[in-house]
Each structure stands twice: as structure tokens, then as C-alpha cells.
Design an enzyme around this catalytic site. Structure first.
Site, PDB file in Angstrom:
ATOM      1  N   ASP A 284       0.863  -1.165   0.000  1.00 41.14           N
ATOM      2  CA  ASP A 284       0.000   0.000   0.000  1.00 41.14           C
ATOM      3  C   ASP A 284       0.908   1.225   0.000  1.00 41.14           C
ATOM      4  OD1 ASP A 284      -3.209   0.604   1.643  1.00 41.14           O
ATOM      5  OD2 ASP A 284      -2.103   1.770   0.157  1.00 41.14           O
TER       6      ASP A 284
HETATM    7  C1  GLC Z   1      -4.335   4.355  -0.056  1.00 39.99           C
HETATM    8  C2  GLC Z   1      -5.209   3.171   0.275  1.00 39.99           C
HETATM    9  C3  GLC Z   1      -5.258   2.126  -0.801  1.00 39.99           C
HETATM   10  C4  GLC Z   1      -5.126   2.794  -2.160  1.00 39.99           C
HETATM   11  C5  GLC Z   1      -3.729   3.371  -2.248  1.00 39.99           C
HETATM   12  C6  GLC Z   1      -3.499   4.111  -3.580  1.00 39.99           C
HETATM   13  O1  GLC Z   1      -3.633   4.766   1.075  1.00 39.99           O
HETATM   14  O2  GLC Z   1      -4.956   2.500   1.515  1.00 39.99           O
HETATM   15  O3  GLC Z   1      -6.489   1.405  -0.648  1.00 39.99           O
HETATM   16  O4  GLC Z   1      -5.340   1.860  -3.204  1.00 39.99           O
HETATM   17  O5  GLC Z   1      -3.442   4.245  -1.167  1.00 39.99           O
HETATM   18  O6  GLC Z   1      -4.306   5.238  -3.645  1.00 39.99           O
END
Ligand code: GLC
Length: 746
Positions: A284
């Protein structure tokens, strides 16, 4: 030199590549041809180029900022660029100005629609309609891929049982079985059944247990045992892997002390070794770097080593891989074969999507598919099936052309109606309830908002009450602004915010029928508001077509069929409260509640069971609950046998009758309880559901089949299997209804 083109010439056979597990067939060759193509490309790569593929960059803004890195092959994927012209330029630099010409994976959070916004995933789950959900994901893929997005960070599979957690909005609620069916549907919808330019790689997330954040506070620690992981949180991910999900994202939380991005047990032992997942694992956003905050690593080099050795392939926005992996390989702390495996997983996704053959998009064609009429129709139908009728004292459905007062902060909120994670939704396209009703009933609608946003505080609503007295019926739309749910948006109090409850109480004094529609990102605690309304519909942020759908439901063009994918609490103090709880040694048995406790009651006079003196043991509305304008009756529930073996299939027959005055759809639910196990088992678990349409007065005898293997669980010995013993089975319209039948497994 662009070696990949010559390699592709070697395998130019247009053998249809059918990878049943991925439900993605492509004209890029057979499995063995894809794998040999991967090896050919890999064999040309320097260590630096391999590591470059493992780097994902958020690339909104000026392409020129990335020219050097792209030419050096230091970027494998970008996210957050949606301008098709810029995306083509990013791809051109990667494909035509780098040594190997490996195309980029262009990604985005397309969570519940791209431009045409569907209900938030909690609303999709409320439909209990995987086929319609798949259709919506397909629409999202068609719109997003037309603009160059070929990888979405969806579906989110996090089981959530605490509505304080703002991201409950983004998943399918509390139940693993429903979650798994919705996950399969979205994977199939995004990736398509046959790969072509509209295929978008799904990303199942957040692996794993993120929704169990202590206290419902986002990013907080979780403390799930391996048995809880295996019996509740992992099954939806396993189902999605079997459905062919091409990618997976690790989660922010540390579970039992180990952050997922460095968790070898879940990422390597379970995902790779047990399930054989050969897709791409991405972190993430900076979740690798956050392992330093967690106190799980000392610096970026340390956490990069932990992540890649745990089985992570791609780093989102820590830059830990591009900064330290070369050094770590040279020192022997990371083996180059680990890097090679990561790059194989990345190249496999790019090949299966056909990016080597078609890296560019047709910018002009991109516009044509956005908001297509059939997309809007699909979104509207999804909203109609997602809305839950919680209360109706008979006022609904409305008919004729009444004088209508439209009021409330969500009546005309084109931005908030889209909900969280609607990055590319455009509020100018939102059709609000007010707009719909004004068009449907010209001259019959008065609009007095009362409150202009959900948190607004106001004393006195004389203007709204006066308007209500002029109307035949009041339609009030309230709930949550989009910002009040979603990532990092946890709440400790789930009552309607601002002066919304006061607005309802004021409206009540006008003495006119009141129909409330709550538009929110989570189940709010609305018990205190129910007495002030004659009917209540609950719509988890419905998206672009919320207005037409809600009008169709309120005026009976469509009969509500939505069911609660999450338990509705009476008060936030009950959290967490969910239907598939354990029996405990002292289950609640109707013991005395607060107002009935006599003065100086003896210490042991109230009984000793598991409940709250003030709020009892039951929710406001249970999982699976939802009313209709008609009524349904279940009868003649029977099983084909009373004893089964582990490899049998249970055949359940029953008669469902529409005993009311309207045609309608019932979501039939089948729950099963394992009375005694090597570990304690939930009081019941959902094992099947089906949407059944019946005309008024119609009865139908139906059969649902459940393989006994669906009752397998990981018991005391850590082995997943069916344990013999006595079972109960319910067929009902929600998790709190029905009379069980019994059967035995030998
Ligand atoms: C965010 C979220 C994730 C998302 C990623 C990209 O922090 O936790 O679900 O896909 O970053 O935006």
C-alpha cells in the site's frame, strides 16, 4: 534496442491463451509461451532494470519530471495520472526511449466506478447480486481502460465488523461468504472473461485483516489469531485468487506484531505457497516505509529487505526498492532470484494485459464511452437493488402527484452523493433526488434544505416546518457527507451529525407523513430518529444515479430489495456486534434491562449472561435485514437427507410465497450452525443466498444446494476440514429469522 518486439515475433502464434484461473484469455500465447517470453525478457535485463520494474510512482503532474527515470527503466508502474494524452506520453517514453521498451502498468483507485459512479462497495454488497456487481465492474473497466488505466486497486475484501471504521464503506461488510461472492464478481468484471483492451487488472486488498483495526481506528493494530485469519479474513482472498485476481495489495496494519508488508507468513507461506498465487503483490502507499514507524525496521534499507524477502513485488511510494535493493543483492542480504521472481510476476501482468502489443490508447475514442446510457442505466439499477427499506408504516410506496416538500442536507448534494473513493466521478453528472423529483413532478415540489451539509448545526427550523405544513408529504434526505467515511475517517459517535436529528423532530411537529432517506458511508445509529419518520430507506452513498433510483423506489416503480451487509447497531457502545458471533458460555436469555431493574436489586438478581444492561444483546437491524413493499413467507423447508458424509451435497427445498400486494424480490439466505466443534463455532454462518423474484400472490418451490465441504473450517489441529456432528440450518430473509431444521454429518 527493443528486444521484446523480436521476442514477440518468436511467439507470434495467436494461440488463445486460456487461463481459467484468471478468467483472462488473451492472444499473447499459451501459458508456456507467456512464461518463456518472461524468461526471454528477464534474461536481457540488468539488475538495475529489474529493480526499476518494482518501483511504482504516483505521477500526477508534469511528465517531464519523470523523463530521466523512464529512460533508465527505473519505473515499472504509475498511479494517479488519468489524462489519456499524458498517459500515452508516459508510455511512449517507457516503450520507445528506454533500452528494453517495457510498457508501464498504469493504475488508479477505480473503486466503485470510474466516471459513472456506482454505489460504494458496501452498497454493492447490499444488493446481494454478484451478477449485477460484475456488470458494474465491467462498466468501470470499459470507462477506465478507455482512458489508459489498466490496473485498479479494487476490490477491497476487508471484513469489517466495527462501523466506527471509516473504510467499512469500501468493502462488502461483515460476512466472509458474501464478501467472497462479491470479490469474485468484481475480479471477473474488471478483468473480463476474455482479455482485450478493456481488461483491467484487479487488485485484491488489503491483505490482511485491516478491517479488524482495534477500536475501529484506521491504520490501528490488529490481533487476529491464525484461526481467525483462516476462518474469517483469508477465505475471501482465497476465493478471489481462485477467481483469477491478477494482483494483491498488502495492508497497513501490523497483525499480532507483524506489519503485512513484511509478513512472510501471509504473503509467502499462505498466498504464494499454499494458494499458488503467481500474481503481482504491491505494497500500500508507503506501507513499506511505515514499517519504520511501526518499529518493525530501522530504516528504508531494512524495511526494503524485509518486504522483498516476504514476497512483495512492487513498492508504492516508499522508493525503498530503487534506493536499496541493488546494494542488498550485492551484500547477499537479498538473493537476485528473489528479484527475478518479483519481476516475473510484474511482467506476467503486463503480458497478459497485452500491453506489449498495445501500450497506447486512442484518446479520441476515450470520451465516447464515458457515461454511456447503458452505463448510467446499470448504475441506476444497482442503486435500486442496493437501497434497504428499514421502516415503512404503510406510507410507501407513494402514488399520484402529491405536493412534496424536499428537505435535508443530502437532497441536493451532487458531490457527497458520490461517496468516498470517487476520484474520477464528476459532480456535474450527479443526478440528485431533488433534481429528479422536480423533473418528475413539475410545480409540485418545494425545496427548503433546512441544513446545507450533514455537520451543520442550527437551532429552529420554522421555515422547514412551515413548508411541511404546505405539503402532502415530506421527503427528507440526510446522512453523511462523503468526507465522513473512507480512509482515515473513523468516528467514535455514529449518530446523525449536526442538527439532523433535530430537523427530523421539528418536521414531526408539522403532522405530515415523513419519508426519510439516509445516504451514508456506514450504518449509522438511527434508532432515536426512527420514531420521527413514517418510513426510512437506507442508501449507502449511491453515486451518479442516486436520484432517479431513489425516486423510483419511493414512488413504487421499483420495490426495494436491498439487505443489510452489516449489522445496524442501536448504539456505538455495542461495537463490535455482528451476527456470526460465538455462543459464549452464557448466551443472553432475555435478562432484565435497565429500566426494569428494581431499586436495591440483589447483585445476582439479574442473571449472569452476555449482554448490556442498557442496550441488551441485539442490534437495531440484523445482518441480512431489509423490508419490501410486499411480504414473503417461507414454508415446507426440508432437506433431502438427515445425515450426510463429508463429500455429499446438501439439497435444501422450500416454498417461498409472495403474500403481499406487490411484485417483489426476496434475497433468500441460508445459514448453518455447527453445534459442537474442536473449537467453538459461530451461532450461524451464511452459506448461500439467492435473489428470487415473485409476483404478488405467487408461490414457488425452490432448491438450493450446498456442498458439505462448505462447512469445513480450520479447527484445533490447524487443518481445514469438515468435522462430524449435529448441525442446524435456516432458510430465511435475514440472519435473525426462521426456524431451523437439523441434520447430521458423520
Ligand atoms: C491508499 C489506500 C489504498 C489505495 C492506495 C493508492 O492509502 O490505503 O487502498 O489503493 O493508497 O491510492
Amino acid at each position: 534496442m527493443q528486444v521484446h518486439k523480436s521476442i514477440f515475433a518468436l511467439v507470434a502464434l495467436t494461440v488463445i491463451f486460456s487461463c481459467t484461473r484468471r478468467n483472462v484469455s488473451s492472444t499473447v500465447g499459451s501459458t508456456s509461451q507467456v512464461e518463456s517470453r518472461i524468461e526471454s525478457i528477464l534474461s536481457q535485463m540488468t539488475l538495475a532494470e529489474k529493480i526499476g520494474q518494482m518501483n511504482q510512482v504516483s505521477a500526477g503532474g508534469d511528465v517531464n519530471n519523470y523523463v530521466d527515470a523512464l529512460r533508465k527503466g527505473q519505473i515499472g508502474s504509475i498511479l494517479n495520472e488519468v489524462d489519456p494524452v499524458k498517459i500515452n506520453e508516459f508510455q511512449r517514453l517507457a516503450v520507445e526511449e528506454s533500452r528494453l521498451g517495457i510498457p508501464l502498468l498504469v493504475s488508479r483507485d477505480v473503486i466503485h466506478g470510474f466516471h459513472t459512479i456506482f454505489p460504494i462497495p458496501l452498497g454493492l454488497a447490499a444488493t446481494f447480486d454478484p451478477a449485477l456487481t460484475e456488470e458494474g465492474a465491467r462498466v468501470a473497466a470499459i470507462e477506465a481502460t478507455a482512458q489508459g488505466i489498466r490496473w485498479t486497486f479494487s476490490p477491497m475484501l476487508d471484513i469489517a465488523r466495527d462501523p466506527r471504521w471509516g473504510r467499512i464503506a469500501e468493502g462488502s461488510g461483515e460476512d466472509p461468504y458474501l464478501d467472497a461472492r462479491m470479490a469474485e464478481a468484481m475480479v471477473h468484471g474488471y478483468q473480463g472473461r476474455t482479455a482485450d483492451s478493456t481488461s483491467m487488472a484487479a487488485c485484491i486488498k488489503h491483505f490482511v485483516g485491516y478491517g479488524a483495526a482495534e477500536g475501529g481506528r484506521d491504520y490501528n493494530s490488529t490481533f487476529l489469531t491464525e484461526r481467525q485469519l483462516r476462518n474469517i479474513y483469508l477465505p475471501p482472498f482465497e476465493a478471489a485468487v481462485k477467481a483469477g485476481a491478477m494482483t494483491l495489495m498488502t495492508s497497513f496494519n501490523d497483525n499480532d506484531g507483524v506489519p503485512s508488508t513484511g509478513n512472510t507468513f501471509v504473503v509467502k507461506d499462505v498466498l504464494r505457497d499454499e494458494w499458488g498465487f503467481d500474481g503481482l503483490v504491491v505494497t500500500d502507499w508507503n506501507s513499506m516505509g511505515e514499517m519504520i514507524n511501526h518499529g518493525f525496521g530501522v530504516d528504508r534499507k531494512d524495511v526494503a529487505q524485509k518486504a522483498v524477502n516476504a514476497g512483495v513485488d512492487m513498492d508504492m511510494m516508499t522508493f525503498g526498492f530503487v534506493s536499496h535493493l541493488e546494494e542488498l543483492v550485492k551484500s547477499g542480504a537479498v538473493k537476485e532470484k528473489t528479484i527475478d521472481n518479483a519481476v516475473r510476476n510484474i511482467l506476467r501482468v503486463k503480458i497478459l494485459l497485452g500491453l506489449f502489443e498495445n501500450p497506447y490508447i486512442n484518446v479520441e475514442a476515450a470520451k465516447a464511452v464515458q457515461y454511456a446510457p447503458e452505463h448510467l442505466a446499470s448504475a441506476r439499477k444497482t442503486v435500486e437493488e442496493s437501497v434497504i427499506l428499514l421502516k415503512n408504516d404503510g406510507i410507501l410506496p407513494l402514488n399520484g402527484t402529491p405536493r412534496i416538500l424536499v428537505t435535508g442536507p443530502l437532497a441536493n448534494a451532487p458531490h457527497d452523493q458520490l461517496g468516498t473513493w470517487a476520484f474520477d466521478g464528476e459532480k456535474s453528472h450527479t443526478v440528485t433526488p431533488l433534481k429528479t423529483l422536480q423533473e418528475r413532478f413539475p410545480g409540485r415540489v418545494e425545496y427548503v434544505p433546512g441544513l446545507t451539509f450533514s455537520r451543520e448545526k442550527r437551532s429552529g427550523f420554522a421555515d422547514v416546518v412551515a413548508a411541511a405544513k404546505r405539503a402532502d408529504v415530506v421527503l427528507v434526505f440526510l446522512g453523511e457527507e462523503a468526507i465522513l467515511s473512507g480512509e482515515a475517517h473513523s468516528l467514535a459517535d455514529l449518530n446523525l451529525k449536526g442538527s439532523q436529528s433535530e430537523l427530523l423532530a421539528a418536521l414531526k411537529t408539522a403532522g405530515k407523513p415523513i419519508v426519510a432517506t439516509v445516504i451514508a458511508g456506514r450504518p449509522l445509529t438511527i434508532e432515536r430518529d426512527l420514531p420521527n419518520v413514517d418510513a426510512m430507506l437506507y442508501s449507502f452513498h449511491p453515486g451518479t444515479m442516486g436520484g432517479p433510483a431513489l425516486a423510483n423506489l419511493i414512488f413504487g416503480d421499483v420495490n426495494p430489495s436491498g439487505k443489510a451487509p452489516i449489522t445496524f447497531l442501536r448504539t456505538v457502545g455495542q461495537a463490535p456486534l455482528y451476527y456470526a458471533h460465538n455462543m459464549t458460555g452464557r448466551p443472553y436469555n432475555g435478562e432484565t434491562l435497565l429500566d426494569d431493574i428494581p431499586a436495591e436489586a440483589g447483585q445476582t438478581s439479574l442473571g449472569n449472561t452476555s449482554y448490556y444492561l442498557d442496550y441488551g444483546a441485539y442490534p437495531l437491524f440484523p445482518f441480512g435485514y431489509g423490508l419490501s413493499y410486499t411480504t414473503f413467507a417461507y414454508s415446507c423447508i426440508g432437506l433431502d437427507k438427515d445425515t450426510y458424509k463429508a463429500d455429499d451435497t446438501i439439497s435444501i427445498s422450500f416454498t417461498l410465497s409472495n403474500t403481499g400486494a406487490y411484485d417483489g424480490t426476496e434475497v433468500v439466505q441460508v445459514y448453518i450452525r455447527d453445534l459442537v466443534g474442536s473449537i467453538t463455532r459461530p451461532v450461524k454462518e451464511l452459506k448461500a443466498f439467492e435473489r428470487i423474484n415473485l409476483k404478488s400472490g405467487e408461490s414457488r418451490t425452490l432448491t438450493i444446494q450446498i456442498p458439505v465441504q462448505e462447512l469445513a473450517f480450520t479447527g484445533l489441529d490447524g487443518i481445514k476440514k469438515v468435522e462430524p456432528g449435529e448441525f442446524r440450518l435456516w432458510v430465511a430473509g435475514d440472519s435473525a429469522s426462521g426456524t431451523p431444521v437439523s441434520f447430521t454429518i458423520i
